[in-house]
Write an enzyme that holds these catalytic residues in place. Structure first.
Site, PDB file in Angstrom:
ATOM      1  N   SER A 174     -17.848  19.410 150.886  1.00  0.00           N
ATOM      2  CA  SER A 174     -18.065  20.716 150.176  1.00  0.00           C
ATOM      3  C   SER A 174     -18.583  21.884 151.028  1.00  0.00           C
ATOM      4  CB  SER A 174     -18.784  20.360 148.807  1.00  0.00           C
ATOM      5  OG  SER A 174     -19.092  21.302 148.150  1.00  0.00           O
ATOM      6  N   HIS A 379     -14.445  16.201 142.775  1.00  0.00           N
ATOM      7  CA  HIS A 379     -15.335  16.793 143.808  1.00  0.00           C
ATOM      8  C   HIS A 379     -16.276  15.926 144.500  1.00  0.00           C
ATOM      9  CE1 HIS A 379     -16.288  20.449 146.457  1.00  0.00           C
ATOM     10  NE2 HIS A 379     -17.659  20.190 145.982  1.00  0.00           N
TER      11      HIS A 379
END
Ligand SMILES: *[C@@H]1O[C@H](CO)[C@@H](O)[C@H](O)[C@H]1NC(C)=O
Ligand SMILES: *[C@@H]1O[C@H](CO)[C@@H](O)[C@H](O)[C@H]1NC(C)=O
Length: 407
Positions: A174, A379
């Site tokens: 990320s 995610h």
């Protein structure tokens, strides 16, 4: 990502507002001590080191290292180095929580690598500065631009100096991927220090982000103005050890309060719950959120609004002073020449597949553009999924090994 973690942050903030010394006796939960990454590593029988890097602008970053694997007994051998960098709201702990069989830090150690875990300025491990205290707003005047242009290159230089190597493998989740793109485009001389770079759901272009908090806040803080001014330069939800210890004690082992823990887990996992390793919950609660400056969040939301990957927007007047132009400059992605591997999921509201697909055109040495086949991959699954070893860790380790063997 924002929604899940934001919910937990709100909960922790609320918990922090209550006086736990009063609640404590009534619910009678014994508080456990917190652990550092080094302690977590040693608990599993692996060697651990803690290192401190002072950046050129005074931040003191705490790096952790697993120098070798007790399973290989390779203490004296020369080992390739891997540097692993966490995402927003996170810290080095995230790469350890899945334990020695399934967490990427141990998987790398057991494959013969010298493993280093970074910690960005402002998180629980990197909250010291040579002249500023954390109650000084100046301490919080940074975004991931500074993490990418200062923390990452200077941490990498430190690691290379300590190990006597001239280049290393980089893995970032990320925001850990965002800062890879910032570093290599803004300071292209660092391309030569990267053997391979792996972006696990890197947040770069964000125009198609569907995540609730980012999209919801965009109208208020996505462009310079009152909203952004009110929120900038602050720690986002101070880390509260007492509340986190309480969570761990309440939900760890045989949970004393199963309903409460279940609700908490749903808040964390949202619709990603299908893949997340539920056993991790107490440790997640204990270690996250690990602290950011609000500017990091604002900067991401600006990317959503502009649909561009560019520097922090201070407003036309201040931009003119800082950048010599009214609009913030875009990061020149075409300067990223290191061998790069990108991984993305189809159920990721933060590093959206549509936005990811804009990246390959800029990367002359893109070696892999991998869509995780499981359509529910979200995610946080890149770190915490039950299947993370097979889907992510093993391939990443294999590509790094293949590089060492000359591809
Ligand atoms: C969304 O993704 C598409 C396809 O990659 C891209 O063309 C577009 O600029 C992105 N952003 C928005 C706001 O649509
Ligand atoms: C889930 O987390 C637990 C607790 O850290 C760990 O022991 C286990 O190996 C993890 N399982 C998977 C499949 O990652």
């Amino acid at each position: 990502m924002f929604r899940l973690i934001f919910s937990l942050s709100v909960l922790i903030a609320l918990g922090g507002a209550l006086d736990l010394n009063h609640i404590g006796p009534y619910i009678d939960i014994p508080l456990k001590p917190l652990k550092t990454s080094a302690e977590r590593i040693r608990e599993h029988g692996y060697p651990a080191e803690s290192h401190f890097v002072e950046t050129s602008d005074g931040y003191i970053l705490n790096l952790f290292r697993i120098p070798y694997s007790p399973r290989l007994n390779n203490q004296l051998e020369r080992k390739p180095v891997v540097f692993i960098q966490h995402g927003l709201f996170s810290c080095s702990d995230c790469f350890l929580l899945n334990g020695p069989e399934n967490a990427i830090a141990y998987n790398f150690a057991d494959a013969g690598f010298d493993v280093w875990l970074g910690n960005a300025r402002g998180n629980i491990y990197s909250r010291s500065h040579s002249t500023l205290t954390t109650s000084n707003p100046k301490f919080w005047m940074f975004s991931w631009h500074e993490i990418g242009t200062i923390d990452m290159p200077e941490s990498i230089d430190y690691v290379l100096e300590q190990t006597g190597e001239s280049a290393l493998h980089y893995v970032g989740h990320s925001q850990g991927g965002t800062v890879y793109f910032v570093m290599l485009s803004s300071r292209p001389e660092y391309n030569a220090k990267i053997k391979t770079g792996h972006g696990l759901a890197p947040a770069v272009y964000m125009g198609n982000v569907t995540d609730g908090i980012v999209a919801g806040l965009a109208p208020y803080v996505g462009s310079p103005g009152v909203g952004a001014d009110l929120l900038s330069n602050q720690p986002f939800v101070p880390y509260n050890p007492q509340v986190q210890r309480l969570l761990d004690s309440a939900c760890g082992g045989e949970p004393a309060y199963p309903k409460y823990c279940e609700t908490l887990f749903l808040m964390w996992a949202g619709n990603e719950q299908s893949n997340l390793n539920a056993t991790l919950l107490p440790q997640l609660a204990e270690t996250h959120p690990a602290g950011i400056s609000t500017n990091q969040g604002i900067h991401f939301i600006q990317l959503k609004v502009s649909n561009k990957f560019r520097q922090y927007d201070f407003g036309a007047k201040k931009n003119q002073l800082k950048y010599n132009q009214a609009e913030p400059p875009e990061y020149p992605l075409e300067k990223i020449t290191a061998d790069t591997f990108l991984y993305y999921g189809l159920n990721d509201g933060s590093a959206n597949a549509k936005d990811m697909k804009r990246l390959p055109q800029f990367l002359p040495n893109l070696r892999l553009f991998h869509e995780v086949p499981n359509p529910t991959w979200g995610h946080l699954d890149f770190i915490f999924a039950k299947q993370v070893k097979q889907e992510i860790n093993d391939p990443v380790v294999q590509y790094c090994k293949a590089y060492e063997e000359g591809y």
